[in-house]
Motif scaffolding. Structure first.
Motif, PDB file in Angstrom:
ATOM      1  N   ILE C  26       0.851  -1.189   0.000  1.00 53.45           N
ATOM      2  CA  ILE C  26       0.000   0.000   0.000  1.00 53.45           C
ATOM      3  C   ILE C  26       0.893   1.246   0.000  1.00 53.45           C
ATOM      4  N   PHE C  27       0.287   2.359  -0.318  1.00 46.52           N
ATOM      5  CA  PHE C  27       0.971   3.662  -0.312  1.00 46.52           C
ATOM      6  C   PHE C  27       2.304   3.597  -1.074  1.00 46.52           C
ATOM      7  N   THR C  28       3.380   3.975  -0.388  1.00 46.88           N
ATOM      8  CA  THR C  28       4.679   4.035  -1.069  1.00 46.88           C
ATOM      9  C   THR C  28       5.571   2.864  -0.673  1.00 46.88           C
ATOM     10  N   PHE C  29       5.020   1.918   0.081  1.00 43.90           N
ATOM     11  CA  PHE C  29       5.837   0.800   0.572  1.00 43.90           C
ATOM     12  C   PHE C  29       6.358  -0.018  -0.617  1.00 43.90           C
ATOM     13  N   PRO C  46      12.194   5.887  -6.899  1.00 43.93           N
ATOM     14  CA  PRO C  46      12.595   6.962  -5.988  1.00 43.93           C
ATOM     15  C   PRO C  46      11.928   6.742  -4.629  1.00 43.93           C
ATOM     16  N   SER C  47      12.527   7.263  -3.601  1.00 44.01           N
ATOM     17  CA  SER C  47      12.058   7.036  -2.227  1.00 44.01           C
ATOM     18  C   SER C  47      10.752   7.775  -1.939  1.00 44.01           C
ATOM     19  N   GLY C  48       9.797   7.063  -1.325  1.00 42.56           N
ATOM     20  CA  GLY C  48       8.605   7.705  -0.789  1.00 42.56           C
ATOM     21  C   GLY C  48       7.648   8.313  -1.799  1.00 42.56           C
ATOM     22  N   VAL C  49       7.749   7.919  -3.067  1.00 39.36           N
ATOM     23  CA  VAL C  49       6.825   8.437  -4.077  1.00 39.36           C
ATOM     24  C   VAL C  49       5.709   7.400  -4.295  1.00 39.36           C
ATOM     25  N   SER C  77      15.207   4.256  -0.122  1.00 41.27           N
ATOM     26  CA  SER C  77      16.085   4.149   1.046  1.00 41.27           C
ATOM     27  C   SER C  77      16.684   2.745   1.155  1.00 41.27           C
ATOM     28  N   ASP C  78      16.112   1.782   0.424  1.00 38.73           N
ATOM     29  CA  ASP C  78      16.651   0.420   0.449  1.00 38.73           C
ATOM     30  C   ASP C  78      17.669   0.166  -0.659  1.00 38.73           C
ATOM     31  N   HIS C  99       6.099  -5.064   1.146  1.00 37.86           N
ATOM     32  CA  HIS C  99       5.620  -5.367   2.497  1.00 37.86           C
ATOM     33  C   HIS C  99       4.290  -6.092   2.347  1.00 37.86           C
ATOM     34  N   SER C 100       4.238  -7.082   1.443  1.00 39.80           N
ATOM     35  CA  SER C 100       2.964  -7.764   1.203  1.00 39.80           C
ATOM     36  C   SER C 100       2.498  -8.429   2.498  1.00 39.80           C
TER      37      SER C 100
ATOM     38  N   ARG D  22      -9.862   3.465   0.273  1.00 38.11           N
ATOM     39  CA  ARG D  22      -8.853   2.626   0.932  1.00 38.11           C
ATOM     40  C   ARG D  22      -9.500   1.453   1.673  1.00 38.11           C
ATOM     41  N   THR D 119       7.281  -2.463   9.428  1.00 37.11           N
ATOM     42  CA  THR D 119       6.176  -1.691   8.856  1.00 37.11           C
ATOM     43  C   THR D 119       5.586  -0.811   9.953  1.00 37.11           C
ATOM     44  N   TYR D 185      -4.008   8.732   5.884  1.00 36.46           N
ATOM     45  CA  TYR D 185      -2.845   7.882   5.614  1.00 36.46           C
ATOM     46  C   TYR D 185      -2.528   7.045   6.860  1.00 36.46           C
ATOM     47  N   MET D 196      -1.473  -7.368   9.620  1.00 37.06           N
ATOM     48  CA  MET D 196      -0.208  -8.106   9.694  1.00 37.06           C
ATOM     49  C   MET D 196      -0.016  -8.730  11.074  1.00 37.06           C
ATOM     50  N   ARG D 221      14.914   6.739  10.278  1.00 38.51           N
ATOM     51  CA  ARG D 221      15.230   6.967   8.859  1.00 38.51           C
ATOM     52  C   ARG D 221      14.067   7.630   8.141  1.00 38.51           C
ATOM     53  N   TYR D 228      16.210   9.983   5.902  1.00 37.27           N
ATOM     54  CA  TYR D 228      16.585   9.920   4.491  1.00 37.27           C
ATOM     55  C   TYR D 228      15.563   9.162   3.672  1.00 37.27           C
ATOM     56  N   TYR D 229      14.353   8.974   4.241  1.00 39.83           N
ATOM     57  CA  TYR D 229      13.271   8.370   3.473  1.00 39.83           C
ATOM     58  C   TYR D 229      12.482   9.483   2.799  1.00 39.83           C
ATOM     59  N   GLY D 230      12.064   9.264   1.578  1.00 38.12           N
ATOM     60  CA  GLY D 230      11.249  10.253   0.872  1.00 38.12           C
ATOM     61  C   GLY D 230      12.095  11.287   0.169  1.00 38.12           C
ATOM     62  N   GLN D 231      11.466  12.320  -0.395  1.00 44.37           N
ATOM     63  CA  GLN D 231      12.168  13.317  -1.194  1.00 44.37           C
ATOM     64  C   GLN D 231      12.441  14.583  -0.385  1.00 44.37           C
TER      65      GLN D 231
END
Lengths: 232, 232, 232, 232
Positions: C26-29, C46-49, C77-78, C99-100, D22, D119, D185, D196, D221, D228-231
């Motif tokens: 879900i989301f940006t995971f 790209p991270s977090g998009v 980030s990974d 992250h299924s 959602r 997560t 979100y 989970m 993170r 450093y996660y995301g833009q």
């Protein structure tokens, strides 16, 4: 050559179409009816027809003796159960029978659904009741009629408008309401409550019922004399 | 340059497309075949092709010795299982093999699915059978053919038209019917029954089978001599 | 002013878009990368998009030292985990990290997924491995690089092409393959296997592994020298 | 004749529409609000209106004393809970209340959701807290206001911006954030974490929390000083 019952049939048809939309039954399982209490008839889904093939005019109009009044198709095999309920429970305008997955899981477990939370209390103030298993004798007599009787037996000391849903043991749920639309709504609520209760029970074997005062409060803010949920 | 088997292939194709629509398998898992008993051939999904890439003409026509009669693609790797079933079980017009999630969960547990409710009894009057696990010797011989034999062994004292589905232990379900369309319908019913039984078992470890009389009643109102479910 | 890596970025982009389509995060995971082994670079999300906001040109091209070669956005980030895997595991053309839900459920349980059935054996011949939990010291050093090392440690005696997936204990799954497309396919297979195993375990606490001979047979008909699953 | 609060209402409306998209609530369950802290008002969903029937202009603008400032519809019955939270928890720009299925399952079990994996740690560094069950006295006083107090009590030693979600025992979750969009979100994240954790617990009764160092790392993170996660 219009139908005398067009509006009634359209209401029943619309409510039946909600069944697959809400994921409350697969294939042809389930059926919804709408009552015209003044005329003493109800419109119900024809038997074994897929939801996406239904047109409003396929609905079968049946009187309260179970005789077809209008329509060329055979009515739902559960028609007599609907008939028994309309004849004996006051204030019903629609009935929805589904085989929704989690509610049916509970019906198969032959257990009432415990009132674990406010989602449940928003709609009724007791566990969702589960009938007894039908005796062999009753099965022999008139099965669908006896299914209705089974539910009546279970509602002997219950107000059907306060508890608008039931699990038929070993079978599946029935829900009802002042209209066919409301009946399907209650069937949807029941399925969600059934799933939540399954999850709660999976998390802990020590889940307990909501305290009485909290149950009352939630029910009354939606249904009590000074209800303040919703508009108007 | 038309196909001699166009209509058969179209039927098989339509039935295969129901697999992803009904959520009965992901990716290329599963396969459906349609039999033309007069011609002694069946049309089956080609091996490893994604459902959304299939055209009717990709279906492979195979005779009852497993030889390709029409088609340029390789038939499903499970073709011999279908062949064995068509050769030995009377009245089959279609076979559906899926890896649907809950039915496969039961097959992996190597347990028959107990007849807990009427959704089940509407379709068959016994637990959904589960084969024995295949012996190493059988695996060595001719795996897919032996999968068919495993099912036959399990159906030695069963009527395949009364019990149109089976779990292959450690593997996944097969379902069948008088047509490919009906086979996929039965595969869908099986998955729903498997999910309901999983839920029932999760709610209580003391779930019991439906009483025999109730099982008979539900089955007969749909399939008995004086069935009254559905139209006509 | 074209991109030197347009085709690589498009492949990575397409594979990333499969993640939400297949319901794998879900989301940006999650994030998928595609390797150009000749050029020694890979394209990664790209991270977090959010997936539905991505265009192919947003993919970031990184070399095997983790330095951005093309792209204005910050890479996942990974990224260092991908880098470590590409550098050390032969034959990888793509990596998918999700992250299924069910696979993550197993990763959180810190347990390998037992090989209960042929859906699993069709893809690998052993339990889906689960790494050790990362030590505090490793977390302090360089977390994402150490996540790669954790996986390498777990694959010390494994062939990553035969076992194209892993659970990182307390975290989530990684899957890979000869291409980014295949990596996402394997991530999808893993999630389905994880769900089936959860169900099997819910049905019985006595579930056992598939016999070795049957495991081998299923794997070989898809991946062995004389494989006969699929086309060609 | 424009609305003074059009932009605020549009933000609240957009966030409310995310609830059904959602899958975070069925029918009319749940509600989201957006705060304009300068103006000291928030826009909230009207009570009992179906999500697909909402227009932006149906949002009700309420001040921090709970008085309607703009709008003709009755605001959500949970409005006072939102009010209490906005008045007492610093930095909130939006609040989302859902009855999402798995999170509600945990709330009904009256248990915090254990921090089993990354997560979860990506979003908060502790178990998702669960309030005490409301006393009968509190129910009698002012139910929705007391629901807010229940949450405040639970957050006495917590930073609501670090732990942007809570389970109300026997009821359902609330989530919040710097904006209404972020609140929804967080409600979505909570539901996924709840599912989970349910799965992990179903796999093993011996699941344990993630080590502290790993929790810190994942949180930092994304949210720490040198995130450093995301833009950007």
């Amino acid at each position: 050559m219009g139908s005398k019952y067009r509006e009634l049939k359209e209401r029943a048809w619309e409510a039946n179409r909600e069944i697959p939309r809400r994921g409350l039954a697969i294939f042809t399982f389930g059926n919804v009816s709408a009552l015209d209490s003044a005329a003493g008839v109800f419109a119900i889904k024809p038997s074994g027809v897929a939801y996406d093939k239904l047109s409003w005019d396929d609905m079968v109009v049946v009187d309260l003796d179970g005789k077809t009044v209008e329509g060329t198709l055979r009515p739902s095999s559960d028609t007599k159960t609907h008939m028994v309920l309309y004849r004996n429970l006051r204030g019903l305008g629609g009935i929805a029978h589904t085989h929704s997955t989690y509610a049916t899981g509970w019906a198969q477990a032959r257990l009432p659904i415990p009132l674990y939370g406010t989602t449940h209390a928003d709609h009724l103030t007791e566990d969702i009741p589960c009938t007894a298993v039908m005796s062999d004798e009753a099965v022999e007599r008139d099965y669908e009629l006896e299914t209705g009787n089974q539910i009546l037996e279970c509602f002997r000391n219950r107000n059907p408008l306060h508890t608008p849903m039931v699990l038929v043991a070993g079978h599946a749920p029935f829900a009802w309401g002042e209209s066919a639309e409301k009946a399907v709504y209650n069937a949807g609520v029941l399925e969600e409550i059934a799933k939540m209760a399954f999850i709660t029970r999976g998390i802990t074997s020590e889940a307990v019922r909501l305290p009485d005062r909290l149950i009352r409060k939630h029910f009354e803010r939606k249904h009590g004399k000074s209800a303040y949920y919703g508009q108007k």
